[in-house]
Write an enzyme that holds these catalytic residues in place. Structure first.
Site, mmCIF file in Angstrom:
data_model
loop_
_atom_site.group_PDB
_atom_site.id
_atom_site.type_symbol
_atom_site.label_atom_id
_atom_site.label_comp_id
_atom_site.label_asym_id
_atom_site.label_seq_id
_atom_site.Cartn_x
_atom_site.Cartn_y
_atom_site.Cartn_z
ATOM 1 N N TYR A 280 0.848 -1.197 0.000
ATOM 2 C CA TYR A 280 0.000 0.000 0.000
ATOM 3 C C TYR A 280 0.883 1.245 0.000
ATOM 4 O O TYR A 280 2.067 1.166 0.322
ATOM 5 C CB TYR A 280 -1.007 -0.001 1.164
ATOM 6 C CG TYR A 280 -0.451 -0.192 2.555
ATOM 7 C CD1 TYR A 280 -0.179 0.893 3.367
ATOM 8 C CD2 TYR A 280 -0.230 -1.479 3.059
ATOM 9 C CE1 TYR A 280 0.307 0.712 4.657
ATOM 10 C CE2 TYR A 280 0.254 -1.657 4.350
ATOM 11 C CZ TYR A 280 0.524 -0.559 5.145
ATOM 12 O OH TYR A 280 1.010 -0.724 6.409
ATOM 13 N N HIS B 75 5.745 -0.299 1.520
ATOM 14 C CA HIS B 75 5.558 0.681 0.432
ATOM 15 C C HIS B 75 6.554 0.468 -0.702
ATOM 16 O O HIS B 75 7.722 0.175 -0.454
ATOM 17 C CB HIS B 75 5.733 2.102 0.971
ATOM 18 C CG HIS B 75 5.036 2.332 2.271
ATOM 19 N ND1 HIS B 75 3.699 2.073 2.428
ATOM 20 C CD2 HIS B 75 5.491 2.758 3.470
ATOM 21 C CE1 HIS B 75 3.355 2.351 3.681
ATOM 22 N NE2 HIS B 75 4.421 2.748 4.327
#
Ligand code: C5P
Length: 313
Positions: free
Chosen positions: A242, A289
């Site tokens: 994400y 990430h």
């Protein structure tokens, strides 16, 4: 003996050189020497196409009581990010949220005449020595994130914060002029948001979190979980797990601003990855990430003149 007129001439020459250097420096940090245009500039057709493949004007940026009930796919994806905490009824939680916080369609005032400039200030050490403070503060919105402080760093990062994106594990106190922008990565984050202003009973997520926070409850904004999913799918092509708060802040600004100026992203000149306020080296390619992918997209946004990125010192 040097005559008085020669001394005056020398002073004029030195002053002109100093003024030229000063103007060159100012214009280049503002980007004008790169043929930069500000506010709603016409992108070339290639940049336009690139942007239109990613940007979805109609996505919900903020949650409110009308759009807060998530479709199954969004709920499923979102609750898989940091583990699902049990909640009896998500609809009740949404109702509870907007009995405490402003329940509006925020910033839906986009128009051809609006020219809102925004500074997005990341936490990179490349801000140290940049002297960007006044330039950052000259924007209409100044969007900071997580723990990035201003006190003691004003010359390089500015002193105004209109919006601060946080999640429970990164939260800091803020002044009454700042919008707390909640970036929810799990249901517990929304419960924590209510708790910090009411019962103050939640002090543990996957780590200790502040049970209360100084912030103006009437300025709270909550990012929509579907907005985070949209960034992941549309902007990051599902890379990593994400998006980071930094990348979310840049896309957030693209949605609520007309001119986006980005500061404090990337390594320092000597390739160090740390914050401007501490010396801990960070691995910006690790964690959930996709650090490198995010950096490449931000660089492309700059090259296509969709944002202006100030690279620091
Ligand atoms: O470390 P933290 O997550 O608080 O930093 C906020 C954002 O600033 C990051 O998500 C990243 O996008 C950006 N950042 C950066 N380079 C650094 C530190 C932070 O690009 N050295």
């Amino acid at each position: 003996m040097i005559s008085k007129s020669k001394i005056i001439l020398q002073i004029i020459v030195i002053a002109s050189v100093a003024l030229s250097i000063f103007l060159y420096y100012q214009l280049s940090i503002r980007g004008f020497l790169d043929d930069w245009c500000s506010c709603k500039c016409e992108m070339d057709s290639e940049a336009n196409l690139w942007q239109s493949e990613r940007y979805n004007r109609s996505t919900h940026v903020f949650m409110n009581s009308k759009n807060g009930v998530l479709d199954f796919e969004t709920f499923d994806w979102w609750t898989s990010l940091q583990g699902a905490s049990t909640v009896a009824n998500f609809t009740d939680l949404v109702e509870d949220l907007f009995s405490h916080f402003p329940d509006k369609d925020h910033y839906s005032d986009s128009s051809s005449s609006r020219c809102r400039s925004c500074a997005v200030v990341g936490n990179s050490g490349n801000l140290i020595g940049s002297h960007y403070g006044a330039l950052i503060d000259s924007n209409d919105f100044i969007i900071r994130m997580n723990q990035g402080p201003t006190a003691g760093f004003e010359r390089d990062v500015g002193s105004i914060t209109t919006h601060r994106l946080i999640y429970p594990e990164s939260a800091v106190d803020m002044d009454n002029n700042t919008h707390l922008v909640m970036v929810p990565f799990k249901i517990l984050d929304l419960q924590w948001l209510i708790s910090i202003f009411t019962t103050k009973h939640i002090d543990q997520t996957y780590m200790y979190v502040k049970p209360s926070l100084k912030a103006d409850k009437n300025k709270v904004l909550i990012l929509h979980p579907a907005f985070i999913k949209y960034i992941y799918e549309s902007w990051l092509q599902r890379q990593g797990r994400y998006p980071s708060t930094g990348f979310i802040s840049v896309v957030f600004a693209l949605h609520i601003c007309d001119e986006v100026n980005v500061f404090g992203f990337g390594a320092t000149r000597d390739n160090a990855w740390h914050h401007y306020f501490d010396n801990f080296a960070i691995n910006f390619n690790g964690g959930p990430h996709p650090g490198e992918y995010e950096r490449n997209i931000i660089t492309e946004l700059h090259q296509k003149k969709i944002i202006m990125m100030y690279k620091g010192w």
